[in-house]
Design a protein around this motif. Structure first.
Motif, PDB file in Angstrom:
ATOM      1  N   ALA A  69       2.152   9.700  -5.293  1.00 55.49           N
ATOM      2  CA  ALA A  69       2.192  10.900  -4.736  1.00 55.49           C
ATOM      3  C   ALA A  69       3.560  11.590  -5.669  1.00 55.49           C
ATOM      4  CB  ALA A  69       2.893  10.818  -3.314  1.00 55.49           C
ATOM      5  N   TYR A  70       4.532  10.635  -6.062  1.00 61.74           N
ATOM      6  CA  TYR A  70       5.642  11.162  -6.810  1.00 61.74           C
ATOM      7  C   TYR A  70       4.886  11.421  -8.228  1.00 61.74           C
ATOM      8  CZ  TYR A  70       9.630  10.990  -9.795  1.00 61.74           C
ATOM      9  OH  TYR A  70      10.580  11.511 -10.761  1.00 61.74           O
ATOM     10  N   ARG A  71       4.043  10.692  -8.911  1.00 61.25           N
ATOM     11  CA  ARG A  71       3.412  10.912  -9.884  1.00 61.25           C
ATOM     12  C   ARG A  71       2.879  12.532 -10.141  1.00 61.25           C
ATOM     13  NH1 ARG A  71      -1.212  11.710 -11.946  1.00 61.25           N
ATOM     14  NH2 ARG A  71      -2.018  11.234  -9.541  1.00 61.25           N
ATOM     15  N   ALA A  72       2.003  12.587  -8.942  1.00 62.50           N
ATOM     16  CA  ALA A  72       1.337  13.684  -8.900  1.00 62.50           C
ATOM     17  C   ALA A  72       2.035  14.868  -8.647  1.00 62.50           C
ATOM     18  CB  ALA A  72       0.324  13.628  -7.732  1.00 62.50           C
ATOM     19  N   THR A  73       3.196  14.945  -8.045  1.00 60.81           N
ATOM     20  CA  THR A  73       4.071  16.133  -7.618  1.00 60.81           C
ATOM     21  C   THR A  73       5.457  16.176  -8.243  1.00 60.81           C
ATOM     22  OG1 THR A  73       5.034  14.955  -5.613  1.00 60.81           O
ATOM     23  CG2 THR A  73       2.840  16.121  -5.165  1.00 60.81           C
ATOM     24  N   GLY A  74       5.846  14.929  -8.441  1.00 61.11           N
ATOM     25  CA  GLY A  74       7.391  14.990  -9.047  1.00 61.11           C
ATOM     26  C   GLY A  74       8.257  15.273  -7.794  1.00 61.11           C
ATOM     27  N   ALA A 117       3.127  -4.307  -7.938  1.00 58.40           N
ATOM     28  CA  ALA A 117       3.134  -4.122  -9.521  1.00 58.40           C
ATOM     29  C   ALA A 117       2.095  -3.127  -9.901  1.00 58.40           C
ATOM     30  CB  ALA A 117       2.731  -5.375 -10.096  1.00 58.40           C
ATOM     31  N   TYR A 118       0.926  -3.009  -9.394  1.00 60.42           N
ATOM     32  CA  TYR A 118       0.066  -1.848 -10.068  1.00 60.42           C
ATOM     33  C   TYR A 118       0.722  -0.482  -9.587  1.00 60.42           C
ATOM     34  CZ  TYR A 118      -4.028   1.071  -8.944  1.00 60.42           C
ATOM     35  OH  TYR A 118      -4.959   2.018  -8.859  1.00 60.42           O
ATOM     36  N   GLY A 119       1.194  -0.242  -8.326  1.00 58.82           N
ATOM     37  CA  GLY A 119       1.635   1.000  -8.175  1.00 58.82           C
ATOM     38  C   GLY A 119       2.796   1.163  -9.023  1.00 58.82           C
ATOM     39  N   LEU A 120       3.741   0.388  -9.092  1.00 60.52           N
ATOM     40  CA  LEU A 120       5.118   0.750  -9.871  1.00 60.52           C
ATOM     41  C   LEU A 120       4.667   0.969 -11.277  1.00 60.52           C
ATOM     42  CD1 LEU A 120       7.418  -1.840  -8.342  1.00 60.52           C
ATOM     43  CD2 LEU A 120       7.379   0.968  -7.608  1.00 60.52           C
ATOM     44  N   LEU A 121       3.727   0.369 -11.707  1.00 59.87           N
ATOM     45  CA  LEU A 121       3.756   0.306 -13.351  1.00 59.87           C
ATOM     46  C   LEU A 121       2.201   1.198 -13.814  1.00 59.87           C
ATOM     47  CD1 LEU A 121       3.859  -3.318 -14.350  1.00 59.87           C
ATOM     48  CD2 LEU A 121       5.439  -1.673 -14.905  1.00 59.87           C
ATOM     49  N   SER A 122       1.399   1.373 -12.809  1.00 58.43           N
ATOM     50  CA  SER A 122       0.302   2.279 -13.225  1.00 58.43           C
ATOM     51  C   SER A 122       0.543   3.852 -12.947  1.00 58.43           C
ATOM     52  CB  SER A 122      -1.026   2.055 -12.246  1.00 58.43           C
ATOM     53  OG  SER A 122      -1.208   0.621 -12.467  1.00 58.43           O
ATOM     54  N   PHE A 123       1.483   4.141 -11.935  1.00 54.76           N
ATOM     55  CA  PHE A 123       1.430   5.305 -11.738  1.00 54.76           C
ATOM     56  C   PHE A 123       3.169   6.082 -12.198  1.00 54.76           C
ATOM     57  CE2 PHE A 123      -1.248   4.076  -8.190  1.00 54.76           C
ATOM     58  CZ  PHE A 123      -2.268   4.614  -8.678  1.00 54.76           C
ATOM     59  N   LEU A 124       4.198   5.475 -12.062  1.00 50.14           N
ATOM     60  CA  LEU A 124       5.315   5.880 -12.492  1.00 50.14           C
ATOM     61  C   LEU A 124       5.530   6.146 -14.019  1.00 50.14           C
ATOM     62  CD1 LEU A 124       7.791   3.813 -10.032  1.00 50.14           C
ATOM     63  CD2 LEU A 124       6.629   6.089  -9.651  1.00 50.14           C
ATOM     64  N   PRO A 125       5.958   7.573 -14.448  1.00 44.20           N
ATOM     65  CA  PRO A 125       6.003   7.633 -15.767  1.00 44.20           C
ATOM     66  C   PRO A 125       7.033   6.951 -16.780  1.00 44.20           C
ATOM     67  CG  PRO A 125       5.986   9.578 -14.462  1.00 44.20           C
ATOM     68  CD  PRO A 125       6.248   8.487 -13.440  1.00 44.20           C
ATOM     69  N   GLU A 126       6.433   6.541 -17.764  1.00 41.69           N
ATOM     70  CA  GLU A 126       7.597   5.603 -18.480  1.00 41.69           C
ATOM     71  C   GLU A 126       8.542   6.652 -19.056  1.00 41.69           C
ATOM     72  OE1 GLU A 126       6.033   2.719 -21.190  1.00 41.69           O
ATOM     73  OE2 GLU A 126       4.074   3.301 -20.895  1.00 41.69           O
ATOM     74  N   THR A 127       8.309   7.923 -19.164  1.00 37.70           N
ATOM     75  CA  THR A 127       9.254   8.807 -19.683  1.00 37.70           C
ATOM     76  C   THR A 127      10.396   9.269 -18.653  1.00 37.70           C
ATOM     77  OG1 THR A 127       7.758  10.470 -19.299  1.00 37.70           O
ATOM     78  CG2 THR A 127       7.866   9.590 -21.525  1.00 37.70           C
ATOM     79  N   ASP A 128      10.183   8.909 -17.362  1.00 40.17           N
ATOM     80  CA  ASP A 128      11.027   9.312 -16.229  1.00 40.17           C
ATOM     81  C   ASP A 128      12.154   8.324 -16.116  1.00 40.17           C
ATOM     82  OD1 ASP A 128      12.347  10.486 -13.980  1.00 40.17           O
ATOM     83  OD2 ASP A 128      10.424  10.907 -12.982  1.00 40.17           O
ATOM     84  N   SER A 129      13.525   8.640 -16.357  1.00 43.63           N
ATOM     85  CA  SER A 129      14.532   7.670 -16.442  1.00 43.63           C
ATOM     86  C   SER A 129      15.016   7.619 -14.835  1.00 43.63           C
ATOM     87  CB  SER A 129      15.757   8.402 -16.912  1.00 43.63           C
ATOM     88  OG  SER A 129      16.035   9.585 -16.333  1.00 43.63           O
ATOM     89  N   TRP A 173       0.908  -1.149   0.077  1.00 38.88           N
ATOM     90  CA  TRP A 173      -0.110  -0.131   0.027  1.00 38.88           C
ATOM     91  C   TRP A 173       0.879   1.491   0.111  1.00 38.88           C
ATOM     92  CZ3 TRP A 173      -4.471  -0.732  -1.391  1.00 38.88           C
ATOM     93  CH2 TRP A 173      -5.456  -1.797  -1.097  1.00 38.88           C
ATOM     94  N   SER A 174       2.133   1.168   0.892  1.00 39.60           N
ATOM     95  CA  SER A 174       2.915   2.564   0.682  1.00 39.60           C
ATOM     96  C   SER A 174       3.534   2.582  -0.494  1.00 39.60           C
ATOM     97  CB  SER A 174       3.834   2.229   2.065  1.00 39.60           C
ATOM     98  OG  SER A 174       4.404   3.549   2.264  1.00 39.60           O
ATOM     99  N   ILE A 175       4.004   1.555  -0.975  1.00 44.02           N
ATOM    100  CA  ILE A 175       4.381   1.445  -2.410  1.00 44.02           C
ATOM    101  C   ILE A 175       3.698   2.086  -3.447  1.00 44.02           C
ATOM    102  CG2 ILE A 175       5.330   0.213  -4.501  1.00 44.02           C
ATOM    103  CD1 ILE A 175       6.726  -1.767  -2.415  1.00 44.02           C
ATOM    104  N   ALA A 176       2.364   2.042  -3.587  1.00 42.22           N
ATOM    105  CA  ALA A 176       1.449   2.401  -4.560  1.00 42.22           C
ATOM    106  C   ALA A 176       1.144   3.800  -4.029  1.00 42.22           C
ATOM    107  CB  ALA A 176       0.017   1.750  -4.425  1.00 42.22           C
TER     108      ALA A 176
END
Length: 393
Positions: free
Chosen positions: A261-266, A314-326, A253-256
């Motif tokens: 939060a990172y996706r929303a704010t950077g 898996a849901y948190g890491l793949l649904s929220f983290l931007p593919e374009t963010d290295s 839950w914390s990972i997701a």
């Protein structure tokens, strides 16, 4: 950050896996009707159900919408049946759901905003906003937390097990879950409305989460108890083996929540905490990336896994983290490894099996010895949503 998988699966494999999960939605709807599937009782070979969804009804509604979309894409005639069931269950849950529960946010995100995403129904959009308003109203300004609230979670009489007490009241206790379950609807509401009140509560809660739930070695506390002023009194683990160990689903839950939060704010502070969580997960999970119910439980080979923790991760890491963010590429790669492990090792893929489309080896509540090695409706939801995400063009 490998989970010991065999490499990324191709789109056809993912689509077959999603087809299996959507088939399971159909057979489950046949079996449960107007009720909400909850956990699968292996002794009676049937779903244990609730009349109103309890804490997790939005997962079933979300699965119904996902199956409706898949049926439409596949030229199946089942889409209308799934949509009708999603709408009917939404009305049941709307009437039941306590607005002061942290779970209201998650359930109204799924039934409301995500129902709107599938249907374009502005009434469902309004339900999503209602969930966000409820979480903002429940926010404790002193503690900077949306507290647990008063919803009675379906399960054993003593949730922590036979030797436990019932703990503090729900309005003075926060949970590691809340960064995802309560806060995600606030991020969505802010993105839709640009009302800074939603963003401000979400950021305040997320920053307090870093203080109270993220431990120095990357694992999490489950609960934080605060006094009426909001000052921290103590932290403890309710569903872990002990206070020095780590409840796997709480970590997920914390990972997701941190990924969102990172996706929303950077903001780098959320990414750093997320990296510490994933590193702890990677170091303490079995080679296939699907953890025991507690990462540090003694005699782990004798203890059940929790595929729901893996699915949420898996849901948190793949649904929220931007593919374009290295900066998060390795985190996404780990999420893909965990996804592949779930699809390859835990999803019933034999179409001749009565359980076709089920995800096995979920563990809801090991201390209470309740639903410890079985199918859980939320596991199916998070795996289905993750697969839909990676299949999007």
């Amino acid at each position: 950050m490998s989970a010991g998988g065999s490499g990324e699966r191709n789109g056809d494999e993912y689509r077959r896996a999603l087809a299996a999960l959507c088939h399971r939605v159909g057979t489950t709807l046949d079996a449960t009707g107007e009720r909400f599937p909850y956990v699968y009782d292996r002794e009676s070979d049937a779903w244990e159900t609730t009349e109103n969804g309890n804490w997790c009804g939005g997962h079933w509604i979300g699965l119904l919408w996902r199956a409706a979309a898949f049926a439409e894409d596949s030229d199946s005639t089942d889409g209308e049946r799934f949509e009708r069931a999603a709408r009917d269950h939404t009305e049941t849950m709307r009437a039941y759901m306590p607005r002061d529960s942290m779970f209201c946010g998650m359930n109204f995100l799924y039934a409301g905003f995500r129902g709107y995403d599938h249907s374009g129904d502005r009434g469902l959009f309004g339900l999503g906003l209602e969930g966000a308003d409820a979480m903002r109203a429940a926010f404790h300004g002193g503690a900077r937390q949306v507290p647990l609230g008063k919803l009675a979670i379906e399960g054993p009489e003593q949730f922590r097990g036979p030797d436990s007490d019932h703990g503090p009241p729900g309005d003075r206790i926060g949970a590691v879950d809340n960064l995802y379950t309560a806060v995600s609807v606030l991020w969505r509401a802010y993105e839709e409305t640009r009302d800074p009140r939603f963003r401000d509560v979400a950021v305040s809660h997320a920053d307090r989460h870093l203080d109270w739930y993220v431990r120095p070695d990357g694992k999490t506390w489950h609960h934080a108890v605060f006094d009426e002023s909001g000052a921290l009194e103590r932290q403890y683990n309710e569903l872990a083996y002990g206070d020095d160990t780590c409840w796997a689903r709480g970590q997920a839950w914390s990972i997701a929540g941190l990924a969102n939060a990172y996706r929303a704010t950077g903001a780098a502070r959320y990414r750093r905490a997320l990296e510490s969580h994933v590193e702890y997960y990677r170091e303490h999970a079995p080679a296939d990336g699907v953890p025991r119910w507690d990462f540090e439980v003694p005699n782990p080979d004798e203890e059940p896994r929790d595929t729901s923790a893996a699915a949420i991760t898996a849901y948190g890491l793949l649904s929220f983290l931007p593919e374009t963010d290295s900066a998060v590429a390795e985190l996404r790669a780990f999420g893909r490894d965990v996804l592949d492990s779930l699809v390859g090792n835990y999803l019933v893929a034999d179409a001749e099996d009565d359980a076709y489309g089920a995800v096995t080896q979920g563990c809801f509540n090991r201390p209470g010895n309740y639903a410890v090695d079985t199918e859980l409706v939320w596991t199916n939801y998070y795996l289905a949503e993750t697969l839909a995400t990676v299949l999007e063009p």
